[in-house]
Design an enzyme around this catalytic site. Structure first.
Site, mmCIF file in Angstrom:
data_model
loop_
_atom_site.group_PDB
_atom_site.id
_atom_site.type_symbol
_atom_site.label_atom_id
_atom_site.label_comp_id
_atom_site.label_asym_id
_atom_site.label_seq_id
_atom_site.Cartn_x
_atom_site.Cartn_y
_atom_site.Cartn_z
ATOM 1 N N TRP A 1 19.760 14.029 7.940
ATOM 2 C CA TRP A 1 18.974 12.801 7.916
ATOM 3 C C TRP A 1 19.842 11.565 8.092
ATOM 4 O O TRP A 1 19.357 10.469 8.301
ATOM 5 C CB TRP A 1 18.104 12.705 6.663
ATOM 6 C CG TRP A 1 18.838 12.526 5.363
ATOM 7 C CD1 TRP A 1 19.617 13.448 4.743
ATOM 8 C CD2 TRP A 1 18.847 11.366 4.520
ATOM 9 N NE1 TRP A 1 20.122 12.941 3.566
ATOM 10 C CE2 TRP A 1 19.658 11.662 3.398
ATOM 11 C CE3 TRP A 1 18.249 10.111 4.590
ATOM 12 C CZ2 TRP A 1 19.887 10.767 2.364
ATOM 13 C CZ3 TRP A 1 18.481 9.208 3.548
ATOM 14 C CH2 TRP A 1 19.288 9.539 2.463
ATOM 15 N N ASP A 2 21.179 11.773 8.058
ATOM 16 C CA ASP A 2 22.123 10.708 8.377
ATOM 17 C C ASP A 2 21.795 10.099 9.738
ATOM 18 O O ASP A 2 22.047 8.923 9.979
ATOM 19 C CB ASP A 2 23.550 11.251 8.469
ATOM 20 C CG ASP A 2 23.940 12.116 7.296
ATOM 21 O OD1 ASP A 2 23.071 12.432 6.476
ATOM 22 O OD2 ASP A 2 25.113 12.494 7.222
ATOM 23 N N GLU B 1 22.447 13.940 -4.589
ATOM 24 C CA GLU B 1 22.383 15.394 -4.737
ATOM 25 C C GLU B 1 22.909 15.890 -6.076
ATOM 26 O O GLU B 1 22.946 17.098 -6.322
ATOM 27 C CB GLU B 1 23.123 16.062 -3.567
ATOM 28 C CG GLU B 1 22.464 15.727 -2.236
ATOM 29 C CD GLU B 1 23.117 16.396 -1.036
ATOM 30 O OE1 GLU B 1 24.259 16.852 -1.173
ATOM 31 O OE2 GLU B 1 22.474 16.459 0.024
ATOM 32 N N LYS C 1 26.123 11.096 -7.173
ATOM 33 C CA LYS C 1 27.041 11.428 -6.093
ATOM 34 C C LYS C 1 27.024 10.323 -5.043
ATOM 35 O O LYS C 1 28.042 10.022 -4.436
ATOM 36 C CB LYS C 1 26.611 12.751 -5.458
ATOM 37 C CG LYS C 1 27.502 13.252 -4.345
ATOM 38 C CD LYS C 1 26.946 14.540 -3.746
ATOM 39 C CE LYS C 1 27.749 14.965 -2.520
ATOM 40 N NZ LYS C 1 27.031 15.970 -1.726
ATOM 41 N N GLN C 2 25.873 9.737 -4.836
ATOM 42 C CA GLN C 2 25.708 8.759 -3.763
ATOM 43 C C GLN C 2 24.483 7.908 -4.064
ATOM 44 O O GLN C 2 23.683 8.264 -4.905
ATOM 45 C CB GLN C 2 25.541 9.479 -2.435
ATOM 46 C CG GLN C 2 24.285 10.346 -2.352
ATOM 47 C CD GLN C 2 24.519 11.599 -1.531
ATOM 48 O OE1 GLN C 2 24.866 12.641 -2.085
ATOM 49 N NE2 GLN C 2 24.347 11.492 -0.246
#
Lengths: 764, 764
Positions: B355-356, B483, B595-596
């Site tokens: 999906w990046d 995630e 994580k992000q």
């Protein structure tokens, strides 16, 4: 529950009877007619061979193989799993006449009958084999496993030519060539074999785990001639029997199976030289004597373990089948043996043992065979080191007991289960607590339990977390008993059991320090248990968060459970069961549906901690959300329904408890028996209708009688005495075998069980 | 962030320069010196062979192989995965003199220099090879991929004997024998080969997916003699060159690579017969002309795409490397091609796209190459059918876009990701929305977007659930962008993106029904979209639950997130990174660590929906909880920090954005470039320091200048014009190439971009 009975066997209070053979039941019957004696188990295979669907299965408790799994790049995943192996078929037989070999899948036969005599532990079978040429031979088979000397089994075959005289060839031997079902592989290397006049021996080694099984057989038969045939992994003796019309020929085979697990090289040599001794032992045995000993063993066992149900032949047969299987699977002969999910009757669940052992099976043994109960717990003591290893792998301190195991090592390859379920560890602690509560065997707890309790509590103190202001402790990222909620926070059962485990640990520590300060110092030192750690145990137990809704009295299964979307389980079409096969994996986890009891399981295990009102609220909330996809679920609900005087529901959930396998409710009995469900069936009667509760200070009872029954009776081993309960439509009669004056509660009132029978009106 | 720069290449505004070769950088350099032209990619391998660590990699966009996975007994798990294959090495070369073969791992050499000229798209390398006997040969290599005709590549080798005269043997050919790194297997069957006077050809078929690659090479060299050597999967021509001291020999190889995916049998025959034509084409090509065309392509591209950074040589080089890689990886030449996580520079992430693409890469193309942006979105239209298949597998309606894919089918074998992440689907919708918001290309949305929007909204309407009293809609059992929260309910990002997706779908439907009632009727019919369904879309969007804490203005990442135990990420020892390797899998999921960006990602994508105060609260809450383990994380934080005037933080997070691969920050550049991070580096400058926002009605800017820089300049393709921004310590100068009078906002004030340059004081 999308299940229905499939009644195939004849109803009889003491026997499982198959009259006439139907091929579609071949594998179910192989499971149902299994024999076991804890040490080994053999499925009810047709020893003379059968070319239809069959799983020829012979298992030894603790003899396993291992398989490497794909290495995960994530930490904490197992990379090796262990599973029970199918070992030698020591009943191997073939019968030949006029170039025809008997095979019930293909040949003609009549008057087929197979009987498992639960009272005696003897399996018999007979039929008349009709050859192509019209010749008829009556074949009678009898087999049993010695309950006295677990290494011994015996087989008798009686052959009677009915309408001719002539030769009959009988082959009998040892076959290590069996295939392990799951892997499709044979797991044995043959290390050697011998034969003499009346006996043969074969030694097999497992391929990768270096375990050994030595099978020796002695034959007794009048034969014209014999010769040996050795094929790959198989040694067979060929007997030529001179048949005479109307006269029976008796063939006897006595088998001695020796196993060595984790054997050392030097021992192995000794093991091989034992062949000679083995033969000696075999020669000293008599079929008749072995048979009598086994029948006597069962006689004694039934005397103190039987459950009588009057007016319900199906459940009478069912519950005796269950009790029979429990004793067959395990009776505490050996400390290292386990209760696999299928006992020793199949390979499903890899022969692994689960937390069912402590939660479902242990009560049976506590109240029927205290030594066996102790040995079950000792298995966990013997595998403490493995549990500590596992904890390390999972970034925890202490001991993390495996979800599925044979040797103490984790065998479950699904991380969701293996890493997130703490209930194996807390069940071990619960088991020790339950055992002590009933037996008051404090010494055993100090010696075997305390080390475990310290290390499990330690794990709990490292696996959980405090909330931000340190007012609540709880477990995050867990899967509770209800496996339909995959990864949740503050699962009520997990937190509660965690609290109870730590509290029990603290109690044992305190008692030990009072009673044996030296021993206490030693164990504290051994485990490097610091005062601060004990302090933290106190803190954690005190602040353990138990999600509870004050207004309704309902425990929340986990934080956020009440907010989950609701599924009306009655609206799920029956063809979508089992859900794991018809619903996408994650869909099962996204709603308030339960697979099995979770909060209610907690309320059963620590029943006296909760009020009846609480139980009622929670039962009425959770039961309608539960699809009972676990075979253990209905009995738990039945027991609690009984407590709530929901008689109809109690009886409905009891429905298939005793006959799950006899009637093949789950359509998978062919893979093996549901051994732990069998234990739940016993609980269902004693805890359910008998209303026994064993978590209080006194053993208590609140018997009720299902309206479908005339009466029932059960027995409880308790503090060196045996308590006998007999319930009919009017009375509860309670007597004690030894009359030791034990105090119990019935309907909340105390009674002393002396020499006299007590008579209490039953509350229906 | 446990990362540190490892500066190895020389700093230069337009070049990546390696002076002197160090073996430990061999694989990193192979990635850094990769060439690509969307159609194909070749790693910066030493074509003359290298016996040290190396991944000889040649890839074609969309040429993949497949592997069967262990079949799960659970529903919704994939049982097959697809991955990019390593194809033929069409640069295969060996150079021999006096029985010695050059190999930089073992031989002596001096004056080594390798240069990637970003301005021209040409890779050169030279060194002096010193033979054991003291003879010296200067070797010069040049290669490029044609940017005009993507099937063409060219190589030139210049050999100069410096201190002797004598034969030099040069081998040049095609090698299909390469190993696919992950599986350790070669994936090619050779279907045939040909050779004539000056060219050779070889046709390879993938083993299981039946795709083909036809490589043809034409050689130009003065040689004394030549001969062909055909080995397994390899065809090589051996040239004997007469070396004369001080005189250079030029060897030219022009390569044409044809591929056919999903080829039909009859087409295959045609494909084979193309060999002849292939040769013809090759003969018509001139190295010099190809080289000029490519240099011109890059000249034009840089004219409209360059970013200038003054006073910061490292980032100047870095950002140009990034822009170069973006154009190399993808420029919209073909609708079926994708942007793999590593572009065409390695095999990690299996060459799959994520999906990046829509979330990180698409903005670059929207503002640099609109056609490419459209083609990227068309890939999702072309694979709608696969997404609908996937939805069915997951018990959903509509379309569920894959997390990782090459052909549109799901390739991610981790169910936690593949089944629980909805962000691939919502990112596709976001991509169309973003594209339309900038281009106003409504037709494209009606024709390519609407079908997707309907089916994705449908999926969202079936995947989510209403709460019990139907006052809130939300998604249960999901994994959001972060995630580290594996399976949660009502993830804020997922719910918000779901809401926006459905709202956009409804808006497009409404506009279409107004503007083209016939077309509207057709599409409604085609998708069987009922009025009730549209009504339900409205309901869902209206009642979508967005977890938000009114008092603090903080969005809750998911229901219950605020109650999670806190981890002080600054106290995690540096040696425990990356956490996936050092923490047990589930431990990562049991706390409030990120994580992000998750909530912050939502606030970037729909920036204008939120107040600056909200952004500040959320940034200050979430950033300290984020470990930035995803390489995409720092740029998002840098952009938002800029918006919040947190200049130091903005610059800190920008830190390695442009040089992640040049300086091998993650220590895994050797496996391939972080292509999608490269896209984030562009965003980091334009959205970050440039303060561009593209989600409002008008394109807006709020430039700031990092105090480390003298100034910077960037360009934006927008509505047929190119807007040029130049920021220095005092002013922002904005001009327009075509002067079309486009309206933009700068610091919130509107400006019209006509012929004249606009000058605005910069707010520092």
């Amino acid at each position: 529950m999308a299940k229905s009975a499939d009644i195939y066997y004849k109803i009889h209070p003491w026997k499982i009877i198959e009259e006439g053979f139907r091929k579609e039941y071949a594998m179910v019957s192989e499971s149902v007619f299994s024999l076991g004696n804890e040490y080994m188990g053999t499925r009810g295979n047709f020893e003379e061979g059968y070319s239809g669907d069959s799983l020829t299965g012979n298992y030894f408790n603790g003899i396993y193989e291992a398989a490497d799994l794909e290495k995960s790049s994530y930490k904490g995943m197992i990379d090796k799993t262990e599973f029970i192996v199918n070992s030698a078929n020591w009943l191997y037989t073939r019968i030949q006449a006029d170039n025809e070999i008997v095979d019930l899948y293909t040949c003609k036969f009549k008057d087929y009958v197979r009987i498992l005599d639960l009272k005696k532990g003897i399996l018999t079978r007979s039929y008349i084999w009709v050859l192509e040429n019209g010749k008829e031979i009556k074949l009678e088979f009898e087999r049993f496993l010695s309950m006295k000397d677990a290494e011994i089994a015996a087989q008798k075959i009686t052959l009677t030519p009915l309408n001719f005289s002539g030769d009959i060839i009988l082959y009998s031997g040892i076959d290590f060539g069996l295939i392990h079902h799951m892997t499709g592989k044979n797991m044995w290397n043959i290390a050697g074999s011998t034969a003499d006049n009346d006996s043969i021996s074969m030694l097999g080694d497992t391929i990768s785990t270096d375990q050994s099984v030595l099978v020796s057989c002695r034959f007794q038969v009048d034969c014209r001639e014999w010769s040996d045939i050795e094929e790959e992994k198989k040694l067979v003796r060929r007997f030529v029997l001179s048949g005479e019309q109307g006269k029976s020929i008796e063939f006897i085979k006595i088998i001695r199976n020796l196993t060595r697990k984790d054997i050392k090289e030097e021992e192995k040599e000794n093991f091989k030289t034992k062949w000679g001794k083995n033969q000696e032992v075999l020669h000293s045995l008599s079929y008749q004597k072995l048979r009598e000993d086994t029948i006597n063993w069962w006689k004694r066992t039934w005397q103190d373990s039987d459950i009588v149900i009057e007016g319900d032949g199906l459940n009478q047969q069912g519950i005796r089948f269950c009790i029979f299987q429990m004793h067959q699977t395990y009776h505490g002969a050996d400390k290292g043996t386990i209760i696999g999910a299928k006992g020793l009757t199949g390979e499903a669940y890899s022969g692994n043992t689960f937390w069912d052992t402590e939660a479902y099976c242990l009560p049976f043994y506590i109240f029927n065979n205290t030594e066996a109960a102790r040995h079950l717990l000792e298995f966990r003591y013997l595998t403490l080191e493995e549990a500590m290893e596992r904890a390390k792998t999972l970034d925890c301190k202490g001991a993390f007991y495996p979800i599925a195991t044979i040797t103490g090592r984790e065998c479950c390859s699904l991380w969701q289960h293996a890493s997130l379920q703490l209930q194996a560890s807390t069940a071990v602690a619960y088991g020790f607590w339950h055992y002590e509560n009933i037996t008051e065997d404090e010494e055993f707890i100090f010696e075997n339990g305390l080390s475990i309790l310290i290390e499990v509590s330690r794990m709990l103190a490292s696996r959980g977390d405090w909330n931000k202001d340190r007012t609540r402790y709880g477990f995050y990222g867990v899967m509770g008993p209800d496996e339909f909620q995959m990864m949740v926070n503050n699962n009520c059962y997990t937190n509660y059991l965690g609290k109870k485990t730590i509290e029990y640990t603290l109690s044992v520590l305190k008692r030990y320090s009072n009673k044996n300060p030296d021993g206490y110092e030693k164990i504290i030192k051994k485990h490097c248990l610091l005062a601060e750690e004990i302090e933290e145990f106190h803190n954690i137990a005190k602040h353990m968060y138990i999600p509870y809704q004050e207004e309704t009295g309902i425990f929340e299964q986990h934080e956020g459970y009440f907010n989950l979307p609701h599924v009306d389980i009655d609206k799920i079409p029956i063809e979508e069961f089992p859900l794991y096969h018809h619903w996408t994996y994650d869909r099962i986890y996204r709603n308030d549906m339960l697979k099995q009891p979770d909060v209610l399981m907690m309320m059963l295990l620590y029943n006296s901690d909760f009020t009846k009102e609480q139980l009622k609220s929670n039962y009425e909330y959770y039961e309608p959300r539960c699809i009972h996809e676990s075979s253990l679920s209905p009995s738990v609900h039945s027991i609690l329904a009984s407590q709530l005087q929901k008689e109809e529901e109690a009886y409905k959930f009891f429905g298939f408890a005793t006959r799950m396998d006899l009637d093949n409710y789950n359509r998978n009995t062919g893979e093996g028996l549901h051994t732990t469900s069998i234990a739940a069936a016993w609980m269902n009667i004693v805890y359910g209708f008998g209303g026994m509760r064993s978590d209080g200070k006194l053993l208590s009872f609140a018997p009720s009688l299902p309206k479908e029954w005339e009466g029932y009776a059960f027995k409880i081993h308790f503090k060196g005495d045996i308590l006998r309960f007999k319930v009919d439509k009017e009375n509860i009669k309670i007597s004690s075998k030894a009359g030791l004056g034990i105090q119990i509660l019935v309907y909340g009132k105390p009674y002393i069980l002396g020499q006299d029978e007590i008579n209490i009106p039953v509350i229906l």
